[in-house]
Design an enzyme around this catalytic site. Structure first.
Site, short mmCIF file in Angstrom:
data_model
loop_
_atom_site.label_atom_id
_atom_site.label_comp_id
_atom_site.label_asym_id
_atom_site.label_seq_id
_atom_site.Cartn_x
_atom_site.Cartn_y
_atom_site.Cartn_z
N GLY A 177 -0.70 -14.49 -5.48
CA GLY A 177 -0.41 -13.43 -4.51
C GLY A 177 -1.65 -12.83 -3.86
N GLY B 106 -10.68 -1.63 0.20
CA GLY B 106 -9.57 -1.04 -0.57
C GLY B 106 -9.92 0.21 -1.34
N LYS C 196 -7.37 -1.97 9.02
CA LYS C 196 -8.70 -2.42 9.50
C LYS C 196 -8.60 -3.18 10.81
CE LYS C 196 -7.45 -5.83 6.46
NZ LYS C 196 -6.91 -5.71 5.15
N VAL D 168 0.83 -1.21 0.00
CA VAL D 168 0.00 0.00 0.00
C VAL D 168 0.86 1.26 0.00
CG1 VAL D 168 -1.82 1.25 1.21
CG2 VAL D 168 -1.86 -1.25 1.19
N GLY E 48 -4.89 -4.20 -3.28
CA GLY E 48 -3.87 -3.92 -4.29
C GLY E 48 -3.24 -2.56 -4.06
N ILE F 139 -12.58 0.98 -3.07
CA ILE F 139 -14.00 1.36 -3.23
C ILE F 139 -14.35 2.46 -2.23
CG2 ILE F 139 -16.40 0.56 -3.16
CD1 ILE F 139 -15.42 -2.27 -3.63
N LYS G 156 -13.68 -5.69 8.64
CA LYS G 156 -14.25 -4.65 7.77
C LYS G 156 -15.73 -4.45 8.09
CE LYS G 156 -10.92 -5.85 4.17
NZ LYS G 156 -10.67 -6.79 3.07
N VAL H 70 -11.60 -0.35 4.54
CA VAL H 70 -12.69 -1.24 4.12
C VAL H 70 -12.79 -1.23 2.60
CG1 VAL H 70 -15.17 -1.71 4.22
CG2 VAL H 70 -14.02 -0.79 6.22
P1 NAP Z 1 3.15 -4.86 3.67
O1 NAP Z 1 3.28 -4.99 2.21
O2 NAP Z 1 3.52 -6.00 4.53
O3 NAP Z 1 4.04 -3.59 4.10
C1 NAP Z 1 4.24 -3.22 5.42
C2 NAP Z 1 5.26 -2.09 5.46
O4 NAP Z 1 5.30 -1.57 6.77
C3 NAP Z 1 6.67 -2.50 5.09
O5 NAP Z 1 7.29 -1.47 4.38
C4 NAP Z 1 7.35 -2.67 6.47
O6 NAP Z 1 8.73 -2.37 6.44
C5 NAP Z 1 6.64 -1.59 7.27
N1 NAP Z 1 6.57 -1.92 8.69
C6 NAP Z 1 5.84 -2.90 9.27
N2 NAP Z 1 6.00 -2.86 10.61
C7 NAP Z 1 6.81 -1.82 10.88
C8 NAP Z 1 7.33 -1.26 12.06
N3 NAP Z 1 7.07 -1.78 13.25
N4 NAP Z 1 8.15 -0.18 11.96
C9 NAP Z 1 8.43 0.35 10.77
N5 NAP Z 1 7.96 -0.13 9.58
C10 NAP Z 1 7.17 -1.20 9.65
O7 NAP Z 1 1.66 -4.45 4.09
P2 NAP Z 1 0.52 -3.85 3.13
O8 NAP Z 1 -0.10 -4.96 2.36
O9 NAP Z 1 1.03 -2.67 2.42
O10 NAP Z 1 -0.59 -3.44 4.21
C11 NAP Z 1 -0.44 -2.29 5.01
C12 NAP Z 1 -1.76 -1.97 5.70
O11 NAP Z 1 -2.77 -1.73 4.74
C13 NAP Z 1 -2.32 -3.09 6.58
O12 NAP Z 1 -2.95 -2.52 7.68
C14 NAP Z 1 -3.33 -3.77 5.69
O13 NAP Z 1 -4.35 -4.44 6.40
C15 NAP Z 1 -3.89 -2.58 4.95
N6 NAP Z 1 -4.49 -2.89 3.65
C16 NAP Z 1 -3.78 -3.56 2.74
C17 NAP Z 1 -4.34 -3.80 1.50
C18 NAP Z 1 -3.56 -4.51 0.43
O14 NAP Z 1 -4.05 -4.62 -0.70
N7 NAP Z 1 -2.37 -5.00 0.69
C19 NAP Z 1 -5.63 -3.33 1.21
C20 NAP Z 1 -6.34 -2.61 2.18
C21 NAP Z 1 -5.75 -2.39 3.41
P3 NAP Z 1 9.84 -3.53 6.37
O15 NAP Z 1 9.69 -4.14 5.01
O16 NAP Z 1 11.12 -2.81 6.55
O17 NAP Z 1 9.53 -4.50 7.47
N1 HSE Z 2 -6.69 -9.79 2.20
C1 HSE Z 2 -7.68 -8.86 1.75
C2 HSE Z 2 -8.57 -9.49 0.69
C3 HSE Z 2 -7.06 -7.61 1.16
O1 HSE Z 2 -8.31 -10.60 0.23
O2 HSE Z 2 -9.55 -8.85 0.33
C4 HSE Z 2 -6.64 -6.61 2.21
O3 HSE Z 2 -7.76 -6.06 2.83
#
Ligand code: NAP
Ligand code: HSE
Length: 430
Positions: A188, A135, A106, A16, A303, A137, A206, A133
């Site tokens: 993925g 992403g 979330k 993100v 995403g 939308i 959510k 919630v």
């Molecule tokens: P991610 O790819 O695992 O990235 C997490 C990032 O946070 C990494 O850069 C990590 O750095 C850093 N990080 C984690 N813990 C840390 C700490 N204690 N101190 C400093 N940096 C820290 O996660 P993501 O998928 O982007 O998701 C992030 C958030 O968005 C989550 O709350 C998730 O539920 C929400 N979300 C994600 C999506 C999605 O599509 N992925 C959609 C909606 C909401 P390092 O690599 O150095 O550890």
């Molecule tokens: N893991 C979630 C999904 C994405 O499959 O919809 C992050 O909210």
């Protein structure tokens, strides 16, 4: 005229965070016109700086929170690290120092969001979480603002893309759950540990957020009943089709006379319901309001860029609010305290597939047990027969959960019932 610069700190640069970084770069020329100021990502907090050296300039990267919280020039903190701690502490400290916050978290907002919204309000700060919630939308802002003139009575959503992808594969290609999960992992969609997605916890978080906003009442993840999709088989999907339905993992939040129902479970839904047509990893949220009637919001629930889109929208809103000195305008909207019902007191219609001894009187006995527990049968299909065993599918009318559970308890210990193969709740078109 000199254009003011608003400085942003990104906490996290994963899926993100990198989307937010990219969108702010793409929008650079247009942001002053949209917000009246320049938006600049000034610091990026990560754990492992080396991992990000090729994408973020060295001087912006830090692995010390103090570099951000003690920097008075940072206006907006964007939390995209995930997890409860240290995210909770960082957001609370940022708000306490008068910094506005955007988060996609979330897990945090569904458990301790109300505490953080209070801190935001005490400091006249914005705390926005559109990305938490579904992403990309738009759903939180539409509910809090565009639909504010409604009494919302129902929210139903496909709010987990991974499980919707798996169910779509099972439906369209006749796969079993494990095979479809493997494909979701390879592409993925599913995490290395897919528990939160397939057991419905991600959707439950959510849904807690959506229900809080819809019914103006604090609903947390602990209030939500969750049941995942791992027991769904391709055979159930075939029967669902015979019954004119699709199987979807739905988050359902309803406002009833005696309280709020919040539940996530696999659901048979009529094929012509708009949610039945939501395929692959797409998400959708279907809302009923007393004025708007039905409305559905559809799109990408996860995403890098779709989620980044929701976050940058929040950042732009904050920039506009600060420009017009109206931050803290829309905080917590939970001004009611409606009780949340126990799952056993809610109602559902049910599909039950079972194997039973195929002899005279079996169905009559079964119907008797159902009748004693106020379970009324709406449809009955007798299908496969193997030796003295028949497979039967029953669909019930609406019944109270605890009465249905009692009936199932009784019949499952009867010798004529060889197996209760599956039990899935059914939503009928109203
Ligand atoms: P991610 O790819 O695992 O990235 C997490 C990032 O946070 C990494 O850069 C990590 O750095 C850093 N990080 C984690 N813990 C840390 C700490 N204690 N101190 C400093 N940096 C820290 O996660 P993501 O998928 O982007 O998701 C992030 C958030 O968005 C989550 O709350 C998730 O539920 C929400 N979300 C994600 C999506 C999605 O599509 N992925 C959609 C909606 C909401 P390092 O690599 O150095 O550890
Ligand atoms: N893991 C979630 C999904 C994405 O499959 O919809 C992050 O909210």
């Amino acid at each position: 005229m000199e254009v003011k610069v608003k400085k942003i700190a990104l906490l996290g640069m994963g899926t993100v965070g990198s989307g937010v970084y990219e969108i702010i770069k793409r929008q650079k020329q247009e942001l002053p016109a949209k917000t009246g100021c320049m938006l600049e990502i000034d610091k990026v907090l990560v754990r492992n700086k080396a991992k990000y050296a090729s994408v973020v300039p060295e001087e912006k990267l830090t692995n010390h929170w103090e570099d951000i919280i003690n920097d008075d020039s940072i206006d907006i903190v964007v939390e995209v690290m995930g997890g409860i701690e240290p995210a909770f502490t960082y957001i609370k400290e940022a708000l306490t120092k008068g910094k506005h916050v955007v988060t996609a978290n979330k897990d945090l907002m569904a458990t301790r969001g109300h505490e953080l919204l209070e801190v935001a309000s005490a400091h006249d700060c914005d705390l926005l979480f559109e990305a938490a919630v579904a992403g990309g939308i738009p759903i939180i802002r539409p509910m809090k603002q565009c639909l504010a003139g409604n009494n919302i009575t129902e929210v139903m959503g496909i709010i987990n893309g991974t499980t919707n992808f798996i169910l779509t594969k099972m439906t369209e290609e006749g796969m079993e759950f494990k095979e479809a999960l493997q494909i979701a992992t390879d592409l993925g969609y599913a995490e290395a540990d897919p528990t939160a997605d397939i057991e419905g916890y991600d959707a439950g978080r959510k849904l807690a957020i959506l229900a809080s906003i819809a019914f103006h009442t604090q609903v947390t993840f602990d209030d939500v009943y969750t049941e995942g999709i791992s027991k769904i088989t391709s055979k159930d999907i075939v029967y669902a089709h015979e019954l004119g339905c699709e199987i979807k993992l739905l988050g359902i939040a309803k406002l009833e006379e005696d309280g709020i129902e919040v539940k996530v479970h696999p659901t048979m839904i009529p094929k012509d319901h708009p949610l039945a047509m939501v395929k692959d990893s797409f998400n959708a949220v279907y809302i009923h309001g007393d004025a708007v009637d039905d409305a559905m919001f559809y799109g990408r629930g996860a995403g890098s860029l779709p989620t980044g889109s929701a976050i940058v929208g929040d950042i732009i809103d904050i920039a506009r609010d600060t420009q017009f000195r109206c931050t803290g305008r829309i905080g917590c909207t939970c001004y009611k305290q409606i009780p949340v019902k126990h799952m056993q007191d809610t109602h559902s219609s049910y599909y039950i597939r079972m194997k039973l001894v195929d002899r005279a009187g079996t169905l009559a006995t079964l119907a008797g047990v159902f009748g004693e527990n106020q379970v009324s049968i709406s449809k009955l299909l007798q299908t496969d027969k193997e030796g003295d065993t028949a497979e039967v599918v029953i669909v019930t009318y609406d019944v109270k959960e605890n009465q249905f559970a009692k009936a199932i308890d009784t019949i499952s210990s009867m010798p004529m019932i060889k197996e209760i193969s599956s039990v899935i709740r059914v939503v009928h078109e109203e």
